[in-house]
Design a protein around this motif. Structure first.
Motif, PDB file in Angstrom:
ATOM      1  N   SER A   1      -0.223   7.385   4.765  1.00 42.37           N
ATOM      2  CA  SER A   1      -0.486   5.957   4.535  1.00 42.37           C
ATOM      3  C   SER A   1      -1.959   5.730   4.240  1.00 42.37           C
ATOM      4  N   ASP A   2      -2.228   4.691   3.471  1.00 44.66           N
ATOM      5  CA  ASP A   2      -3.615   4.384   3.107  1.00 44.66           C
ATOM      6  C   ASP A   2      -4.486   4.181   4.337  1.00 44.66           C
TER       7      ASP A   2
ATOM      8  N   ASN B   1       3.905  11.780   2.207  1.00 42.74           N
ATOM      9  CA  ASN B   1       2.919  10.719   2.023  1.00 42.74           C
ATOM     10  C   ASN B   1       2.042  10.571   3.267  1.00 42.74           C
TER      11      ASN B   1
ATOM     12  N   LYS C   1      -4.356   5.587   7.154  1.00 40.00           N
ATOM     13  CA  LYS C   1      -4.656   6.827   7.864  1.00 40.00           C
ATOM     14  C   LYS C   1      -5.488   7.796   7.041  1.00 40.00           C
TER      15      LYS C   1
ATOM     16  N   ASN D   1      -3.109  -2.761  -2.369  1.00 45.99           N
ATOM     17  CA  ASN D   1      -3.486  -2.144  -1.093  1.00 45.99           C
ATOM     18  C   ASN D   1      -4.724  -1.273  -1.223  1.00 45.99           C
TER      19      ASN D   1
ATOM     20  N   SER E   1      -3.759  14.414   2.513  1.00 45.13           N
ATOM     21  CA  SER E   1      -4.347  13.181   2.000  1.00 45.13           C
ATOM     22  C   SER E   1      -5.272  13.467   0.829  1.00 45.13           C
TER      23      SER E   1
END
Length: 650
Positions: free
Chosen positions: A273-274, A271, A276, A395, A341
């Motif tokens: 993170s949103d 994963n 990043k 988020n 990503s």
């Protein structure tokens, strides 16, 4: 045909007419106009329901008579068995056997026979809410949990058929509605809007559509492209357009992901993170958040077209903005957080997209689900139709970013329109983009995303201008259909005053939907935004476009360096086309050679490394290439020949 006045059996629906009208106000009709229009008018002018029919087939009217004016309405099989003194369990209670059931009344001793009529079949359909559960004789709890129905759906002619019979019976029996929501559809006709008929030869065979185009495009067309009240024009060409536009876009985006995920053997476990993820990833997830909410809300309100429109808008943005702008992130050989990503973001979008589409296109959605989900998760439900409906992750929400990119896309759209009107090729770089923006918010969005805009429009520099006198000239004219009746003989003076008025000021007021003051023959008159017309022409050397307070202009003057870069872009495009024609894989490295006219050779001298990088050329060859694929091209006065071959892996 001869009409006779005959006796018949009626239900006195006029006794509950006002109650039917009242209950109708609680039903959610789609479209809403049906409630107080076609159906509401039918209820307000209600007449008693002629229940009986003199036919053989149908539900027998449960009325027995002694033939002398006394009638008994039988309420159950048990009551009839009691009266006739025998079991009726083995008897088909339809004509003719039901007509053989005769009994003597226990009170008066007279013999009773069934009347010959049967019941209007629309009563059968209207009673289905009760009959399907054999209510009120059993299944009380089951009936209570299923009545009223959440929704029903039929064509508009059922306002006097099934919609009415359900409503009338439920009002009489239960004093409530039979259905909470009703989707009322217009009829299916041919491509010209004519009723289909064998004699006219205009019938569309559904299997021609299913076999050659597919059932899913037809479903999408009916559900997502047409309002319920719209006439359903149908032909194989109409359905084929749905498949070639929206569905192909979905499939190509999905295929793009599958292709590069397979080449990279990507793992979706790691994963990112949103916070990043790059801005464009956060933007498309914010758009996904909004789309999930829009589609969910629309479907909960039985607005299939609104839901379909939201899905199509998202698909267009995903394919034509996100994927197009991020191809290099998938193409590049090196791995890392940025590439991971990109894969995670695109996978998330496709995973949600096929679930949103599932009620509309069950086959395509399940095909995508099996590959995207089931192949990765052995314990996943066996079908998308058994999986959970998508939930919007809070988020992901970012309204400010969505607004900023919307501004960017507005400027880009105007820039493309300006380029198209100038007839300068898209691949030809230009030196300057000049923009006038309506407010500080849009200005900041453009400044922050300047590089995106320049890349999209193939322009070198962006300049913001406060005044647009050098970019565009305005010509104002009266809108005669609106002003003629109001001002009559004053129109020539208004035309003259508009011709000398401040064009930019009037144009800006119109864009903001504000009024303008015009001095005419010594008096002031107020003009609304629709009272005058604005025509624009770009200044010499510029091509401009304007909308909603935005104005952009392209400096179309070309330098030798710009022309040479434009030619290099054309070379790249033609090499990419040659790769496809040579049946190369997207990941294949090649040996490349290009020869051509003097301008081509000069362009190669400056831009050869860039051309090789863009076309995955491992080596530039000056001589012949064994087994090469070759093709010639011409553009204006330029001509060139491409030679390429796949690099053999050792």
């Amino acid at each position: 045909m001869i009409y006779y006045a005959k006796n018949a059996w009626y239900i006195r629906t006029t006794s509950v007419r006002d109650r039917m009208v009242e209950l109708n106000q609680t039903i959610n009709w789609i479209p809403k106009a049906i409630r107080d229009g076609r159906f509401g008018n039918w209820l307000e002018h209600n007449v008693d329901w002629a229940l009986s029919r003199e036919r053989f087939w149908g539900t027998p009217l449960p009325v027995w008579t002694d033939g002398h004016g006394d009638f008994l309405c039988i309420g159950s099989i048990a009551e009839l068995e009691t009266l006739c003194g025998r079991s009726l369990g083995e008897i088909d209670l339809h004509r003719p056997t039901v007509d053989d059931i005769v009994f003597q009344h226990p009170d008066n001793g007279r013999e009773y026979h069934r009347v010959p009529e049967v019941i209007d079949c629309w009563f059968d359909s209207g009673a289905m809410s009760y009959a399907q559960w054999h209510y009120p004789f059993e299944n009380h709890d089951t009936f209570a949990s299923h009545f009223p129905a959440d929704y029903i759906c039929e064509a508009i002619d059922q306002t006097r058929g099934w919609f009415y019979s359900l409503h009338a019976i439920s009002t009489l029996v239960s004093d409530c509605v039979a259905y909470r929501n009703c989707v009322c559809l217009n009829h299916i006709v041919d491509a010209d809007g004519k009723k289909m008929s064998k004699s006219q030869g205009n019938i569309v065979d559904p299997y021609d559509v299913f076999d050659h185009i597919g059932a899913d495009p037809l479903r999408w067309y009916f559900l997502a492209r047409l309002a319920p009240e719209a006439q359903k024009r149908i032909s194989t060409d109409i359905v084929a357009e749905v498949a070639s536009s929206f569905i192909n876009t979905v499939w190509n985006t999905y295929a793009f992901f599958i292709l590069y995920a397979s080449l990279d053997d990507v793992s979706l476990d790691g994963n990112v993170s949103d916070a990043k993820r790059p801005e464009i990833d956060r933007w498309v997830l914010a758009l996904l958040y909004r789309t999930i909410n829009l589609v969910t809300t629309a479907l909960e309100n039985y607005d299939a077209r609104g839901a379909g429109g939201a899905i199509e808008t998202f698909t267009d943005q995903l394919s034509n903005w996100y994927v197009r702008r991020n191809r290099r992130r998938f193409w590049k050989s090196e791995t890392g957080a940025d590439k991971q990503s990109a894969y995670l973001t695109l996978y998330t979008c496709l995973d949600v997209l096929h679930r949103l589409m599932a009620p509309f296109m069950p086959f395509l959605a399940d095909e995508m689900y099996q590959n995207l989900v089931r192949s990765q998760q052995a314990d996943a439900p066996i079908s998308v139709h058994l999986s959970e409906w998508p939930k919007a992750d809070p988020n992901w929400r970012n309204d400010e970013l969505l607004g900023s990119i919307a501004v960017v896309q507005q400027v880009v759209a105007l820039g493309r329109a300006a380029r198209e009107s100038s007839r300068v090729r898209v691949r030809q770089p230009l030196s300057r983009l000049l923009a006038r923006l309506p407010d500080d918010r849009t200005t900041q969005a453009v400044i922050h995303h300047k590089d995106q805009i320049l890349e999209e429009l193939n322009v070198k520099t962006l300049e913001l201008v406060a005044r647009d006198a050098e970019l565009v000239r305005y010509h104002l004219k009266p809108n005669l259909p609106r002003l003629g009746a109001r001002y009559g003989k004053l129109i020539p003076a208004i035309r003259e005053a508009l011709a000398t008025a401040n064009g930019p000021t009037f144009a800006a007021a119109q864009a903001q939907r504000e009024t303008s003051i015009l001095t005419v023959a010594g008096q002031e008159i107020t003009l609304g935004p629709d009272d005058f017309l604005v025509e624009t022409t770009a200044a010499e050397g510029y091509s401009s476009a304007e909308s909603e307070g935005f104005l952009v202009a392209l400096d179309t003057r070309l330098t030798p360096a710009l022309e040479q870069e434009g030619l290099a872009r054309e070379l790249i495009r033609t090499v990419q086309d040659a790769r496809k024609q040579a049946n190369l894989e997207v990941s294949d490295r090649i040996f490349l050679r290009i020869t051509g006219s003097l301008d081509i050779e000069n362009t190669l001298g400056v831009h050869r490394d860039w051309i090789m990088k863009e076309t995955l050329a491992e080596k530039w060859v000056e001589g012949s290439i064994d087994g090469a694929f070759s093709i010639e091209h011409r553009l204006d006065q330029h001509n060139w020949q491409i030679f390429l071959a796949r690099k053999q892996m050792t």
